[in-house]
Structure formats: structure tokens, C-alpha cells
Design a protein around this motif. Structure first.
Motif, PDB file in Angstrom:
ATOM      1  N   UNK A 159      -6.859  -3.022   0.449  1.00  0.00           N
ATOM      2  CA  UNK A 159      -5.680  -2.227   0.802  1.00  0.00           C
ATOM      3  C   UNK A 159      -4.381  -2.949   0.392  1.00  0.00           C
ATOM      4  N   UNK A 160      -4.363  -3.433  -0.836  1.00  0.00           N
ATOM      5  CA  UNK A 160      -3.214  -4.186  -1.344  1.00  0.00           C
ATOM      6  C   UNK A 160      -2.451  -3.356  -2.374  1.00  0.00           C
ATOM      7  N   UNK A 161      -1.198  -3.703  -2.583  1.00  0.00           N
ATOM      8  CA  UNK A 161      -0.427  -3.126  -3.672  1.00  0.00           C
ATOM      9  C   UNK A 161      -0.804  -3.821  -4.971  1.00  0.00           C
ATOM     10  N   UNK A 162      -0.257  -3.344  -6.121  1.00  0.00           N
ATOM     11  CA  UNK A 162      -0.668  -3.934  -7.413  1.00  0.00           C
ATOM     12  C   UNK A 162      -0.382  -5.430  -7.524  1.00  0.00           C
ATOM     13  N   UNK A 163       0.761  -5.896  -7.031  1.00  0.00           N
ATOM     14  CA  UNK A 163       1.063  -7.322  -7.180  1.00  0.00           C
ATOM     15  C   UNK A 163       0.137  -8.193  -6.347  1.00  0.00           C
ATOM     16  N   UNK A 164      -0.108  -7.771  -5.100  1.00  0.00           N
ATOM     17  CA  UNK A 164      -1.040  -8.510  -4.232  1.00  0.00           C
ATOM     18  C   UNK A 164      -2.426  -8.534  -4.850  1.00  0.00           C
ATOM     19  N   UNK A 165      -2.830  -7.402  -5.417  1.00  0.00           N
ATOM     20  CA  UNK A 165      -4.178  -7.327  -6.013  1.00  0.00           C
ATOM     21  C   UNK A 165      -4.271  -8.210  -7.255  1.00  0.00           C
ATOM     22  N   UNK A 166      -3.188  -8.290  -8.024  1.00  0.00           N
ATOM     23  CA  UNK A 166      -3.196  -9.155  -9.221  1.00  0.00           C
ATOM     24  C   UNK A 166      -3.358 -10.614  -8.789  1.00  0.00           C
TER      25      UNK A 166
END
Ligand SMILES: Nc1nc2c(ncn2[C@@H]2O[C@H](COP(=O)(O)OP(=O)(O)OP(=O)(O)O)[C@@H](O)[C@H]2O)c(=O)[nH]1
Ligand SMILES: [Mg+2]
Length: 239
Positions: free
Chosen positions: A65-72
Motif C-alpha cells: 500500500x505504498x505510493x510510487x516513490x516508496x515502492x521504488x
């Protein structure tokens, strides 16, 4: 030889890997391709190892449940722990690297993975059409990669097909002789600094070793291959 293709977002890494691998094959070399970019949708070429078989930025976004930057960032943590296969049967292994260069370079992932390969070098691509005369920042970024990854790094100016002959000649002139920056306009403090920096940086990136290429048309691929041969010879392998 293991070749890590690095560069800022959109500099042409994936297209370069695709077309340079085809060029190497046509020259008779056995080539393997590894994709280390968990964010790419379709790299457009045949892969021998794909990090996306383990995880993707999108799967991490959903899973955590992360945004794109957190997921990167999370994907780079996972990449650092991934065992990337070694293809001993290949003359050249090309590594396509993440579109987001910063987390790859400045977190553990890049250093850990690159240092796991002995016979290696980096090609650091810059988008010539966007850089134009801002060559100093390109060199400094390439130098950062060189220091961070402790690996011989070739600065490669890509997308040369988007410049006209006059612009290409101007870039070549600056590479050859940083003082030629002065001929375009009167020097201000910034330009004087650029000239001094370019002169120092030429020690790391000699003009003869900064190919202007096009990943799209294949211009300059032969120059890169010559440089790769030189690097291999300098390492003591003269085969
Ligand atoms: N004209 C031209 N376009 C290019 C060249 N190299 C790449 N491109 C284009 O530039 C865009 C980005 O290319 P990619 O190969 O996806 O770049 P990348 O560095 O892998 O991009 P990310 O992985 O998203 O950072 C695409 O539209 C390519 O077709 C080139 O040499 N000439
Ligand atoms: Mg890419």
C-alpha cells in the motif's frame, strides 16, 4: 564482460541495451541481457534474467500500500538482496538498470550488485538533446557513478541523431578543448568555472573516450565496442 548501462531517467538505457545487444550479436559475440529495472513495463527485447520475475514496483505498491516513490525505494532494498545470475557463457552481458538512477546509485543495491561481478564496466548515458552545452553536470554525474560503484565508467552522449551537424561539431569542440566555450560568448564567472571543471574532468573522461552515439540509429556503436576492447586489454586479457 559485464556492462552496466546507467543514466538518468529517459537517457536511452533500454533502447541502447536493445539495439547494442543486436549489434554485438551481428558482430558475432554471444550476448546475454539482464533487466534490473523493476519499474519497466515492456523493455522491448529478449531477456535472460528479469528482476520483474521476483517483484515489480507495481506489485510492491499493491502489496505494501505504498505510493510510487516508496515502492521504488522498497524495490531497491529487495534488489540489493537478489541473487543476480552470472552468465559465464557470454562474451558480453548487458545490464539494463532502473529508470530512477538515484536510489540505485545512492542506496546499497547498485554497489552490492555491481561489485558482485569481477569483469565489469559501466556505460553512463546522457541525453545529448537535453544536455546540449551543460556537459559539466553530465560529467559530474558520471563521475559520481564511477566513485560510488568503484567501476571504470565510460561517459556516453546519446541521442546524437537529434542534433544537427553544427551542434555536434560544437559539442565535439568543447570536449576537445574546453576553452572553445569562451568563443561562443564572453566569459562570466560560471563559464570560467565550467572551463576549469571541464579541464579537470577531462582527466577522468578523455575526449577520445566520450563517444557521441545514437541508441536509435546505431551511430557510434563501433566506437563503444573499440573502447570496451581497450578496457579489456587494460585489464590484462588480450584475447
Ligand atoms: N531520437 C532518439 N531517441 C532515443 C534515443 N535513445 C532513446 N530514445 C528515446 O528516448 C525515450 C527514452 O528511451 P528509453 O530507452 O526508454 O530510456 P531509459 O533510460 O531506459 O528510460 P527509463 O528506464 O524510463 O529511465 C524513448 O522514447 C526512446 O525511443 C536515441 O538515440 N535517439
Ligand atoms: Mg529503461
Amino acid at each position: 564482460m559485464n556492462i552496466f548501462v546507467l543514466g538518468p531517467a529517459g537517457s536511452g538505457k533500454s533502447l541502447f541495451v536493445k539495439n547494442f545487444s543486436a549489434y554485438l550479436s551481428s558482430e558475432g559475440y554471444k550476448v546475454r541481457i539482464i533487466n534490473l529495472d523493476p519499474g519497466v513495463l515492456d523493455p522491448g527485447y529478449r531477456l535472460d534474467f528479469d528482476i520483474r520475475s521476483k517483484f515489480t514496483v507495481e506489485s510492491i505498491m499493491r502489496e505494501m500500500n505504498l505510493g510510487p516513490n516508496g515502492a521504488i525505494l522498497e524495490s531497491m532494498e529487495r534488489l540489493a538482496k537478489t541473487k543476480v545470475p552470472k552468465f559465464e557463457d557470454a562474451d558480453y552481458v548487458l545490464f539494463d538498470t532502473p529508470g530512477q538512477l538515484e536510489p540505485f546509485l545512492f542506496r546499497d543495491a547498485g554497489r552490492i550488485i555491481v561489485s558482485g561481478f569481477y569483469d565489469r564496466c559501466c556505460l553512463f548515458l546522457g541525453d545529448l538533446s537535453a544536455l546540449k552545452m551543460n556537459l559539466v553536470s553530465f560529467y559530474l554525474y558520471a563521475l559520481t557513478a564511477y566513485y560510488t560503484l568503484e567501476t571504470e565508467t565510460i561517459a556516453v552522449l546519446n541521442k546524437a541523431d537529434l542534433l544537427d551537424e553544427k551542434e555536434i561539431e560544437e559539442v565535439k569542440n568543447i570536449l576537445r578543448d574546453p576553452n572553445s566555450l569562451l568563443m561562443r560568448k564572453p566569459a562570466n564567472l560560471r563559464e570560467e568555472m565550467d572551463i576549469e571543471l571541464l579541464k579537470s574532468l577531462r582527466g577522468f573522461f578523455p575526449p577520445k573516450r566520450v563517444p557521441l552515439i545514437s541508441a536509435k540509429t546505431g551511430v557510434g556503436f563501433d566506437e563503444i565496442l573499440t573502447i570496451l576492447h581497450e578496457i579489456k586489454c587494460a585489464c590484462g586479457d588480450l584475447t
